[in-house]
Design a protein around this motif. Structure first.
Motif, PDB file in Angstrom:
ATOM      1  N   GLY A 150      13.481 -16.668 -46.307  1.00  0.00           N
ATOM      2  CA  GLY A 150      12.164 -16.054 -46.319  1.00  0.00           C
ATOM      3  C   GLY A 150      11.879 -15.099 -45.179  1.00  0.00           C
ATOM      4  N   GLU A 151      12.755 -15.025 -44.198  1.00  0.00           N
ATOM      5  CA  GLU A 151      12.543 -14.163 -43.028  1.00  0.00           C
ATOM      6  C   GLU A 151      13.309 -12.850 -43.190  1.00  0.00           C
ATOM      7  OE1 GLU A 151      13.754 -14.228 -38.321  1.00  0.00           O
ATOM      8  OE2 GLU A 151      13.246 -16.130 -39.265  1.00  0.00           O
ATOM      9  N   SER A 152      12.611 -11.741 -43.018  1.00  0.00           N
ATOM     10  CA  SER A 152      13.251 -10.433 -43.100  1.00  0.00           C
ATOM     11  C   SER A 152      14.198 -10.242 -41.916  1.00  0.00           C
ATOM     12  CB  SER A 152      12.196  -9.329 -43.116  1.00  0.00           C
ATOM     13  OG  SER A 152      12.815  -8.072 -43.284  1.00  0.00           O
ATOM     14  N   LEU A 153      15.445  -9.866 -42.211  1.00  0.00           N
ATOM     15  CA  LEU A 153      16.450  -9.682 -41.175  1.00  0.00           C
ATOM     16  C   LEU A 153      16.598  -8.221 -40.783  1.00  0.00           C
ATOM     17  CD1 LEU A 153      19.148 -12.046 -42.692  1.00  0.00           C
ATOM     18  CD2 LEU A 153      17.534 -12.579 -40.865  1.00  0.00           C
ATOM     19  N   LYS A 154      16.666  -7.354 -41.798  1.00  0.00           N
ATOM     20  CA  LYS A 154      16.753  -5.920 -41.530  1.00  0.00           C
ATOM     21  C   LYS A 154      16.576  -5.157 -42.828  1.00  0.00           C
ATOM     22  CE  LYS A 154      21.819  -5.359 -41.635  1.00  0.00           C
ATOM     23  NZ  LYS A 154      22.961  -4.886 -40.868  1.00  0.00           N
ATOM     24  N   THR A 155      16.234  -3.889 -42.671  1.00  0.00           N
ATOM     25  CA  THR A 155      16.125  -2.960 -43.790  1.00  0.00           C
ATOM     26  C   THR A 155      16.983  -1.757 -43.459  1.00  0.00           C
ATOM     27  OG1 THR A 155      13.880  -3.722 -44.275  1.00  0.00           O
ATOM     28  CG2 THR A 155      14.521  -1.581 -45.178  1.00  0.00           C
ATOM     29  N   MET A 156      17.737  -1.299 -44.453  1.00  0.00           N
ATOM     30  CA  MET A 156      18.605  -0.156 -44.218  1.00  0.00           C
ATOM     31  C   MET A 156      18.706   0.695 -45.474  1.00  0.00           C
ATOM     32  SD  MET A 156      22.109  -2.420 -44.035  1.00  0.00           S
ATOM     33  CE  MET A 156      23.292  -1.146 -43.864  1.00  0.00           C
ATOM     34  N   PRO A 157      19.031   1.981 -45.322  1.00  0.00           N
ATOM     35  CA  PRO A 157      19.178   2.826 -46.506  1.00  0.00           C
ATOM     36  C   PRO A 157      20.397   2.422 -47.331  1.00  0.00           C
ATOM     37  CG  PRO A 157      19.480   4.116 -44.476  1.00  0.00           C
ATOM     38  CD  PRO A 157      19.219   2.709 -44.086  1.00  0.00           C
ATOM     39  N   VAL A 158      20.269   2.530 -48.645  1.00  0.00           N
ATOM     40  CA  VAL A 158      21.410   2.250 -49.519  1.00  0.00           C
ATOM     41  C   VAL A 158      22.272   3.499 -49.626  1.00  0.00           C
ATOM     42  CG1 VAL A 158      20.212   0.463 -50.818  1.00  0.00           C
ATOM     43  CG2 VAL A 158      20.149   2.810 -51.642  1.00  0.00           C
ATOM     44  N   LYS A 159      23.535   3.311 -49.991  1.00  0.00           N
ATOM     45  CA  LYS A 159      24.479   4.420 -50.059  1.00  0.00           C
ATOM     46  C   LYS A 159      24.919   4.720 -51.487  1.00  0.00           C
ATOM     47  CE  LYS A 159      26.111   3.262 -45.474  1.00  0.00           C
ATOM     48  NZ  LYS A 159      27.145   2.603 -44.697  1.00  0.00           N
ATOM     49  N   ALA A 160      24.361   3.984 -52.466  1.00  0.00           N
ATOM     50  CA  ALA A 160      24.711   4.194 -53.867  1.00  0.00           C
ATOM     51  C   ALA A 160      23.472   4.007 -54.732  1.00  0.00           C
ATOM     52  CB  ALA A 160      25.803   3.213 -54.284  1.00  0.00           C
ATOM     53  N   GLU A 161      23.450   4.661 -55.888  1.00  0.00           N
ATOM     54  CA  GLU A 161      22.298   4.559 -56.792  1.00  0.00           C
ATOM     55  C   GLU A 161      22.375   3.345 -57.705  1.00  0.00           C
ATOM     56  OE1 GLU A 161      21.234   8.060 -58.914  1.00  0.00           O
ATOM     57  OE2 GLU A 161      21.465   9.331 -57.147  1.00  0.00           O
ATOM     58  N   LYS A 162      23.571   2.825 -57.913  1.00  0.00           N
ATOM     59  CA  LYS A 162      23.741   1.611 -58.712  1.00  0.00           C
ATOM     60  C   LYS A 162      24.878   0.814 -58.116  1.00  0.00           C
ATOM     61  CE  LYS A 162      26.662   3.774 -62.181  1.00  0.00           C
ATOM     62  NZ  LYS A 162      26.928   3.941 -63.581  1.00  0.00           N
ATOM     63  N   SER A 163      24.915  -0.470 -58.466  1.00  0.00           N
ATOM     64  CA  SER A 163      25.907  -1.327 -57.823  1.00  0.00           C
ATOM     65  C   SER A 163      26.035  -2.655 -58.530  1.00  0.00           C
ATOM     66  CB  SER A 163      25.474  -1.574 -56.376  1.00  0.00           C
ATOM     67  OG  SER A 163      26.298  -2.507 -55.740  1.00  0.00           O
ATOM     68  N   GLY A 164      27.195  -3.252 -58.381  1.00  0.00           N
ATOM     69  CA  GLY A 164      27.381  -4.654 -58.680  1.00  0.00           C
ATOM     70  C   GLY A 164      27.265  -5.397 -57.358  1.00  0.00           C
ATOM     71  N   LEU A 165      27.409  -6.701 -57.399  1.00  0.00           N
ATOM     72  CA  LEU A 165      27.434  -7.498 -56.173  1.00  0.00           C
ATOM     73  C   LEU A 165      28.881  -7.810 -55.852  1.00  0.00           C
ATOM     74  CD1 LEU A 165      26.243  -9.309 -53.912  1.00  0.00           C
ATOM     75  CD2 LEU A 165      26.222 -11.165 -55.609  1.00  0.00           C
ATOM     76  N   GLY A 166      29.291  -7.538 -54.628  1.00  0.00           N
ATOM     77  CA  GLY A 166      30.630  -7.892 -54.173  1.00  0.00           C
ATOM     78  C   GLY A 166      30.553  -8.948 -53.094  1.00  0.00           C
ATOM     79  N   ILE A 167      31.471  -9.902 -53.154  1.00  0.00           N
ATOM     80  CA  ILE A 167      31.567 -10.959 -52.147  1.00  0.00           C
ATOM     81  C   ILE A 167      32.968 -10.903 -51.561  1.00  0.00           C
ATOM     82  CG2 ILE A 167      31.466 -13.428 -51.677  1.00  0.00           C
ATOM     83  CD1 ILE A 167      29.613 -13.687 -54.127  1.00  0.00           C
ATOM     84  N   ARG A 168      33.041 -10.835 -50.258  1.00  0.00           N
ATOM     85  CA  ARG A 168      34.330 -10.794 -49.565  1.00  0.00           C
ATOM     86  C   ARG A 168      34.588 -12.136 -48.892  1.00  0.00           C
ATOM     87  NH1 ARG A 168      35.508  -6.968 -44.364  1.00  0.00           N
ATOM     88  NH2 ARG A 168      37.688  -7.539 -44.025  1.00  0.00           N
ATOM     89  N   ALA A 169      35.712 -12.742 -49.222  1.00  0.00           N
ATOM     90  CA  ALA A 169      36.157 -13.966 -48.561  1.00  0.00           C
ATOM     91  C   ALA A 169      36.974 -13.538 -47.358  1.00  0.00           C
ATOM     92  CB  ALA A 169      37.006 -14.803 -49.510  1.00  0.00           C
ATOM     93  N   GLU A 170      36.400 -13.712 -46.182  1.00  0.00           N
ATOM     94  CA  GLU A 170      37.073 -13.275 -44.966  1.00  0.00           C
ATOM     95  C   GLU A 170      37.433 -14.488 -44.101  1.00  0.00           C
ATOM     96  OE1 GLU A 170      36.554  -9.740 -41.661  1.00  0.00           O
ATOM     97  OE2 GLU A 170      34.780 -10.419 -42.730  1.00  0.00           O
ATOM     98  N   PHE A 171      36.426 -15.098 -43.446  1.00  0.00           N
ATOM     99  CA  PHE A 171      36.677 -16.254 -42.573  1.00  0.00           C
ATOM    100  C   PHE A 171      35.675 -17.362 -42.851  1.00  0.00           C
ATOM    101  CE2 PHE A 171      37.874 -12.528 -39.959  1.00  0.00           C
ATOM    102  CZ  PHE A 171      39.226 -12.785 -39.850  1.00  0.00           C
ATOM    103  N   GLY A 172      36.136 -18.583 -42.818  1.00  0.00           N
ATOM    104  CA  GLY A 172      35.240 -19.731 -42.918  1.00  0.00           C
ATOM    105  C   GLY A 172      34.826 -20.049 -44.337  1.00  0.00           C
ATOM    106  N   ALA A 173      34.423 -21.288 -44.508  1.00  0.00           N
ATOM    107  CA  ALA A 173      34.002 -21.786 -45.817  1.00  0.00           C
ATOM    108  C   ALA A 173      32.593 -21.323 -46.145  1.00  0.00           C
ATOM    109  CB  ALA A 173      34.060 -23.307 -45.833  1.00  0.00           C
ATOM    110  N   ILE A 174      32.355 -21.101 -47.433  1.00  0.00           N
ATOM    111  CA  ILE A 174      31.018 -20.778 -47.924  1.00  0.00           C
ATOM    112  C   ILE A 174      30.958 -21.133 -49.400  1.00  0.00           C
ATOM    113  CG2 ILE A 174      31.534 -18.370 -48.490  1.00  0.00           C
ATOM    114  CD1 ILE A 174      28.659 -17.711 -47.440  1.00  0.00           C
ATOM    115  N   GLN A 175      29.776 -21.559 -49.841  1.00  0.00           N
ATOM    116  CA  GLN A 175      29.526 -21.844 -51.252  1.00  0.00           C
ATOM    117  C   GLN A 175      28.285 -21.076 -51.670  1.00  0.00           C
ATOM    118  OE1 GLN A 175      29.642 -25.973 -52.574  1.00  0.00           O
ATOM    119  NE2 GLN A 175      30.381 -26.547 -50.540  1.00  0.00           N
TER     120      GLN A 175
END
Length: 183
Positions: A150-175
């Motif tokens: 519920g807390e706003s972290l940041k707002t930034m300009p987008v770089k594309a007009e449309k998109s899918g969601l991508g998830i990158r598995a880099e380090f550490g566990a996440i669900q």
């Protein structure tokens, strides 16, 4: 006979005490206008970075991403810096919501509308490791707002007009669970 009544009574009391726990674990309700982008059963609607569609599969990249107990899980026992993304792209404006549980040392990324966001301590000030967190990305008018619990972290300009969601598995566990979008 009396013993049977006592046993039945105790069973009713036990069921009555446990029933709220079962309901609480499954109390998610999809908000009006939102659609699920992860069904909790398999990787229908997801693809690898190479474009390999994962429909009907329950794991990708040799188990780096897998479906377990209704969640999309990044398995730390399987190594690899890999990406999984939705096959569906979303239009000009969108509202993405999901819950995630980061493990210790989690540093995994989201890609949405050409923006990258790290799910890690430091970048997410109010992150709770080992607990479910609620995350939102609201894309409107060419800007993306990122919220955690519920807390706003940041707002930034987008770089594309449309998109899918991508998830990158880099380090550490996440669900992840309850991945949904409107727009």
């Amino acid at each position: 006979m009396r013993t049977r009544f006592l046993q039945a009574g105790m069973l009713c009391v036990l069921v009555g005490l446990l029933a709220p726990l079962c309901v609480a674990a499954d109390d998610f309700k999809l908000e009006e206008g939102f659609v699920l982008i992860f069904n909790g059963k398999n990787l229908d609607g997801w693809k690898t970075k190479a474009g390999e569609v994962q429909d009907g599969k329950t794991e990708a990249y040799n188990g780096r991403f897998k479906v377990a107990e209704g969640n999309l899980v990044v398995d730390v026992k399987v190594k690899g810096d890999v990406n999984l993304s939705t096959t569906k792209e979303f239009g000009k404006d969108a509202h993405l919501k999901f819950d995630y549980m980061p493990g210790a040392g989690c540093n995994n990324d989201l890609f949405f509308y050409g923006t990258k966001f790290d799910l890690k301590k430091g970048d997410v000030k109010n992150i709770k490791e080992g607990e479910w967190n609620a995350f939102e990305i609201i894309v409107q008018g060419g800007k993306a707002e990122f919220k955690n619990n519920g807390e706003s972290l940041k707002t930034m300009p987008v770089k594309a007009e449309k998109s899918g969601l991508g998830i990158r598995a880099e380090f550490g566990a996440i669900q992840f669970r309850h991945l949904r979008v409107k727009g």
